[in-house]
Design a protein around this motif. Structure first.
Motif, PDB file in Angstrom:
ATOM      1  N   ALA A 143       0.817  -1.217   0.000  1.00  0.00           N
ATOM      2  CA  ALA A 143       0.000   0.000   0.000  1.00  0.00           C
ATOM      3  C   ALA A 143       0.852   1.269   0.000  1.00  0.00           C
ATOM      4  O   ALA A 143       0.392   2.330  -0.424  1.00  0.00           O
ATOM      5  N   ALA A 144       2.101   1.157   0.463  1.00  0.00           N
ATOM      6  CA  ALA A 144       3.011   2.317   0.487  1.00  0.00           C
ATOM      7  C   ALA A 144       3.714   2.531  -0.851  1.00  0.00           C
ATOM      8  O   ALA A 144       4.482   3.494  -0.997  1.00  0.00           O
ATOM      9  N   MET A 145       3.449   1.670  -1.825  1.00  0.00           N
ATOM     10  CA  MET A 145       4.075   1.778  -3.150  1.00  0.00           C
ATOM     11  C   MET A 145       3.318   2.802  -3.995  1.00  0.00           C
ATOM     12  O   MET A 145       2.594   2.453  -4.940  1.00  0.00           O
ATOM     13  N   ILE A 146       3.489   4.077  -3.642  1.00  0.00           N
ATOM     14  CA  ILE A 146       2.802   5.149  -4.364  1.00  0.00           C
ATOM     15  C   ILE A 146       3.813   6.222  -4.761  1.00  0.00           C
ATOM     16  O   ILE A 146       4.831   6.411  -4.082  1.00  0.00           O
ATOM     17  N   PRO A 147       3.548   6.936  -5.856  1.00  0.00           N
ATOM     18  CA  PRO A 147       4.482   7.965  -6.310  1.00  0.00           C
ATOM     19  C   PRO A 147       4.699   9.016  -5.227  1.00  0.00           C
ATOM     20  O   PRO A 147       3.750   9.430  -4.551  1.00  0.00           O
ATOM     21  N   GLY A 148       5.961   9.429  -5.042  1.00  0.00           N
ATOM     22  CA  GLY A 148       6.271  10.449  -4.044  1.00  0.00           C
ATOM     23  C   GLY A 148       6.741   9.879  -2.722  1.00  0.00           C
ATOM     24  O   GLY A 148       7.391  10.579  -1.938  1.00  0.00           O
ATOM     25  N   ASN A 149       6.414   8.616  -2.454  1.00  0.00           N
ATOM     26  CA  ASN A 149       6.985   7.968  -1.277  1.00  0.00           C
ATOM     27  C   ASN A 149       8.449   7.645  -1.530  1.00  0.00           C
ATOM     28  O   ASN A 149       8.919   7.659  -2.670  1.00  0.00           O
ATOM     29  N   LYS A 150       9.152   7.310  -0.446  1.00  0.00           N
ATOM     30  CA  LYS A 150      10.534   6.854  -0.578  1.00  0.00           C
ATOM     31  C   LYS A 150      10.632   5.380  -0.174  1.00  0.00           C
ATOM     32  O   LYS A 150       9.699   4.826   0.420  1.00  0.00           O
ATOM     33  N   LEU A 206      10.144   6.682  -4.940  1.00  0.00           N
ATOM     34  CA  LEU A 206       9.293   5.827  -5.760  1.00  0.00           C
ATOM     35  C   LEU A 206       8.629   6.690  -6.833  1.00  0.00           C
ATOM     36  O   LEU A 206       8.043   7.730  -6.522  1.00  0.00           O
ATOM     37  N   VAL A 207       8.755   6.245  -8.073  1.00  0.00           N
ATOM     38  CA  VAL A 207       8.126   6.956  -9.189  1.00  0.00           C
ATOM     39  C   VAL A 207       7.255   5.978  -9.964  1.00  0.00           C
ATOM     40  O   VAL A 207       7.353   4.748  -9.764  1.00  0.00           O
ATOM     41  N   VAL A 208       6.405   6.489 -10.830  1.00  0.00           N
ATOM     42  CA  VAL A 208       5.556   5.616 -11.635  1.00  0.00           C
ATOM     43  C   VAL A 208       6.446   4.640 -12.416  1.00  0.00           C
ATOM     44  O   VAL A 208       7.399   5.048 -13.084  1.00  0.00           O
ATOM     45  N   GLY A 209       6.167   3.350 -12.260  1.00  0.00           N
ATOM     46  CA  GLY A 209       6.946   2.312 -12.920  1.00  0.00           C
ATOM     47  C   GLY A 209       8.015   1.671 -12.053  1.00  0.00           C
ATOM     48  O   GLY A 209       8.596   0.656 -12.442  1.00  0.00           O
ATOM     49  N   SER A 210       8.294   2.244 -10.856  1.00  0.00           N
ATOM     50  CA  SER A 210       9.261   1.619  -9.945  1.00  0.00           C
ATOM     51  C   SER A 210       8.752   0.246  -9.521  1.00  0.00           C
ATOM     52  O   SER A 210       7.561   0.082  -9.230  1.00  0.00           O
ATOM     53  N   VAL A 249       5.785  -5.923  -7.036  1.00  0.00           N
ATOM     54  CA  VAL A 249       4.819  -4.821  -7.060  1.00  0.00           C
ATOM     55  C   VAL A 249       5.381  -3.631  -7.842  1.00  0.00           C
ATOM     56  O   VAL A 249       6.578  -3.336  -7.752  1.00  0.00           O
ATOM     57  N   ALA A 250       4.518  -2.963  -8.586  1.00  0.00           N
ATOM     58  CA  ALA A 250       4.895  -1.743  -9.310  1.00  0.00           C
ATOM     59  C   ALA A 250       4.108  -0.553  -8.783  1.00  0.00           C
ATOM     60  O   ALA A 250       2.960  -0.678  -8.353  1.00  0.00           O
ATOM     61  N   VAL A 251       4.752   0.612  -8.844  1.00  0.00           N
ATOM     62  CA  VAL A 251       4.093   1.884  -8.557  1.00  0.00           C
ATOM     63  C   VAL A 251       3.379   2.340  -9.833  1.00  0.00           C
ATOM     64  O   VAL A 251       3.985   2.345 -10.909  1.00  0.00           O
ATOM     65  N   THR A 252       2.092   2.698  -9.731  1.00  0.00           N
ATOM     66  CA  THR A 252       1.384   3.281 -10.879  1.00  0.00           C
ATOM     67  C   THR A 252       0.656   4.543 -10.432  1.00  0.00           C
ATOM     68  O   THR A 252       0.532   4.814  -9.230  1.00  0.00           O
ATOM     69  N   GLU A 253       0.165   5.297 -11.411  1.00  0.00           N
ATOM     70  CA  GLU A 253      -0.617   6.495 -11.087  1.00  0.00           C
ATOM     71  C   GLU A 253      -1.893   6.124 -10.349  1.00  0.00           C
ATOM     72  O   GLU A 253      -2.446   6.941  -9.610  1.00  0.00           O
ATOM     73  N   ASP A 254      -2.372   4.897 -10.560  1.00  0.00           N
ATOM     74  CA  ASP A 254      -3.643   4.456  -9.967  1.00  0.00           C
ATOM     75  C   ASP A 254      -3.444   3.624  -8.714  1.00  0.00           C
ATOM     76  O   ASP A 254      -4.347   2.911  -8.292  1.00  0.00           O
ATOM     77  N   GLY A 255      -2.253   3.681  -8.135  1.00  0.00           N
ATOM     78  CA  GLY A 255      -1.986   2.895  -6.921  1.00  0.00           C
ATOM     79  C   GLY A 255      -1.117   1.689  -7.218  1.00  0.00           C
ATOM     80  O   GLY A 255      -0.745   1.432  -8.365  1.00  0.00           O
ATOM     81  N   PRO A 256      -0.766   0.928  -6.183  1.00  0.00           N
ATOM     82  CA  PRO A 256       0.132  -0.213  -6.349  1.00  0.00           C
ATOM     83  C   PRO A 256      -0.458  -1.278  -7.271  1.00  0.00           C
ATOM     84  O   PRO A 256      -1.673  -1.540  -7.229  1.00  0.00           O
ATOM     85  N   ARG A 257       0.399  -1.892  -8.077  1.00  0.00           N
ATOM     86  CA  ARG A 257      -0.023  -2.965  -8.984  1.00  0.00           C
ATOM     87  C   ARG A 257       0.773  -4.212  -8.663  1.00  0.00           C
ATOM     88  O   ARG A 257       2.000  -4.229  -8.768  1.00  0.00           O
ATOM     89  N   ILE A 258       0.081  -5.255  -8.232  1.00  0.00           N
ATOM     90  CA  ILE A 258       0.736  -6.545  -7.959  1.00  0.00           C
ATOM     91  C   ILE A 258       1.010  -7.232  -9.291  1.00  0.00           C
ATOM     92  O   ILE A 258       0.086  -7.480 -10.070  1.00  0.00           O
ATOM     93  N   LEU A 259       2.290  -7.519  -9.532  1.00  0.00           N
ATOM     94  CA  LEU A 259       2.707  -8.121 -10.812  1.00  0.00           C
ATOM     95  C   LEU A 259       2.797  -9.638 -10.729  1.00  0.00           C
ATOM     96  O   LEU A 259       3.129 -10.285 -11.721  1.00  0.00           O
ATOM     97  N   THR A 260       2.496 -10.191  -9.560  1.00  0.00           N
ATOM     98  CA  THR A 260       2.525 -11.659  -9.376  1.00  0.00           C
ATOM     99  C   THR A 260       1.158 -12.141  -8.901  1.00  0.00           C
ATOM    100  O   THR A 260       1.019 -12.748  -7.826  1.00  0.00           O
ATOM    101  N   PRO A 261       0.108 -11.875  -9.687  1.00  0.00           N
ATOM    102  CA  PRO A 261      -1.248 -12.263  -9.255  1.00  0.00           C
ATOM    103  C   PRO A 261      -1.406 -13.779  -9.251  1.00  0.00           C
ATOM    104  O   PRO A 261      -0.751 -14.477 -10.025  1.00  0.00           O
ATOM    105  N   ARG A 262      -2.283 -14.255  -8.388  1.00  0.00           N
ATOM    106  CA  ARG A 262      -2.534 -15.705  -8.292  1.00  0.00           C
ATOM    107  C   ARG A 262      -3.905 -16.010  -8.885  1.00  0.00           C
ATOM    108  O   ARG A 262      -4.848 -15.289  -8.591  1.00  0.00           O
ATOM    109  N   PRO A 263      -3.981 -17.052  -9.664  1.00  0.00           N
ATOM    110  CA  PRO A 263      -5.281 -17.373 -10.315  1.00  0.00           C
ATOM    111  C   PRO A 263      -6.344 -17.769  -9.293  1.00  0.00           C
ATOM    112  O   PRO A 263      -6.020 -18.335  -8.261  1.00  0.00           O
TER     113      PRO A 263
END
Length: 263
Positions: A143-150, A206-210, A249-263
């Motif tokens: 949840a802390a993976m947002i642009p502007g955080n460190k 953290l920037v968009v795409g980190s 996890v990636a930082v996006t403009e729309d909030g954190p994006r989990i890149l390892t989703p489980r089916p």
């Protein structure tokens, strides 16, 4: 005088994040298959073979296999093993075991890395609390993976959530010393190192795409661990049980994006 460019956690383009998620989805599929197979009497080597099959059938490569000589496609860490347990025909699952499975895959040069902890049969109340606390502390880090955080805002969020979980569950948890998450992308382990505790507002931005692999490891006792003679297996020094949860996890403009989703 120009301002020195602020250091940031390395970032990817939108297309590269999609490529990372394609790898991460395969990791999620492998983890689900392993969990479904993890029954009493099954060896961790059998679980490893299942994970490798899922990964290779998806035209991906297990990133752990051969990594600095590691023999498996998963790390299978049972009970007092924190991380990096080597799959073995001699480690056979029993009722009440607490099992942490870490898995990685490479697809088209991009890495996914994820882990989760679950029980074989019914878990004790303590073990169940431990795994849940580790999961919720991971989610707080995500949840802390947002642009502007460190970077250390993620570390601090994990630590705060761990202390909150202690109140929720009415028991202390140890945050394993010296281990943590990491940058990830075209390699599995990249800079920066992500501690699972610490003061906020430090380190690269953290920037968009980190992208980071966020992976708290908690114990029911000590924070101190040792490496066994196999040079891989990390165990708690007091024999207490440990849990390990991880997502890429990636930082996006729309909030954190989990890149390892489980089916």
């Amino acid at each position: 005088m120009g301002l020195r460019k602020q250091k940031v956690v390395p970032f990817k383009s939108a297309g590269e994040l999609d490529a990372m998620e394609a790898a991460g989805r395969i990791v999620g599929q492998a983890l689900v298959a392993v969990r479904e197979a993890a029954k009493v009497g099954v060896s961790t080597l059998e679980l490893d073979e299942i994970a490798e099959t899922v990964i290779r059938e998806a035209n991906a490569v297990p990133s752990f296999k051969g990594y600095h000589g590691f023999p498996g496609s998963i790390c299978s860490s049972v009970n007092d093993v924190v991380v990096h347990g080597i799959p073995s025909k001699d480690i056979v699952l029993a009722e009440g075991d607490l099992v942490s499975i870490d898995c990685g895959a490479i697809l088209d040069g991009w890495h996914g890395d994820s882990a989760w902890t679950f029980g074989v049969g019914d878990l004790s109340e303590a073990d169940s609390a431990l795994s849940e606390a580790t999961r919720t502390s991971m989610l707080a880090g995500i949840a802390a993976m947002i642009p502007g955080n460190k970077l250390t805002d993620v570390s601090h969020a994990i630590e705060v959530a761990t202390r909150e979980a202690e109140k929720t569950h009415g028991r202390p948890f140890g945050i394993v010393a010296g281990y943590g998450g990491h940058g990830i992308g075209t390699q599995m382990h990249m800079e920066p190192f992500l501690a699972n505790e610490g003061k906020p507002n430090r380190g690269p931005g953290l920037v968009v795409g980190s992208t980071l692999a966020i992976e708290p490891m908690l114990t029911l006792g000590t924070v101190e661990t040792s490496v066994l003679d196999d040079d891989w297996t990390i165990v708690t020094d007091d024999g207490s049980r440990a849990a390990h949860w991880e997502h890429t996890v990636a930082v996006t403009e729309d909030g954190p994006r989990i890149l390892t989703p489980r089916p």
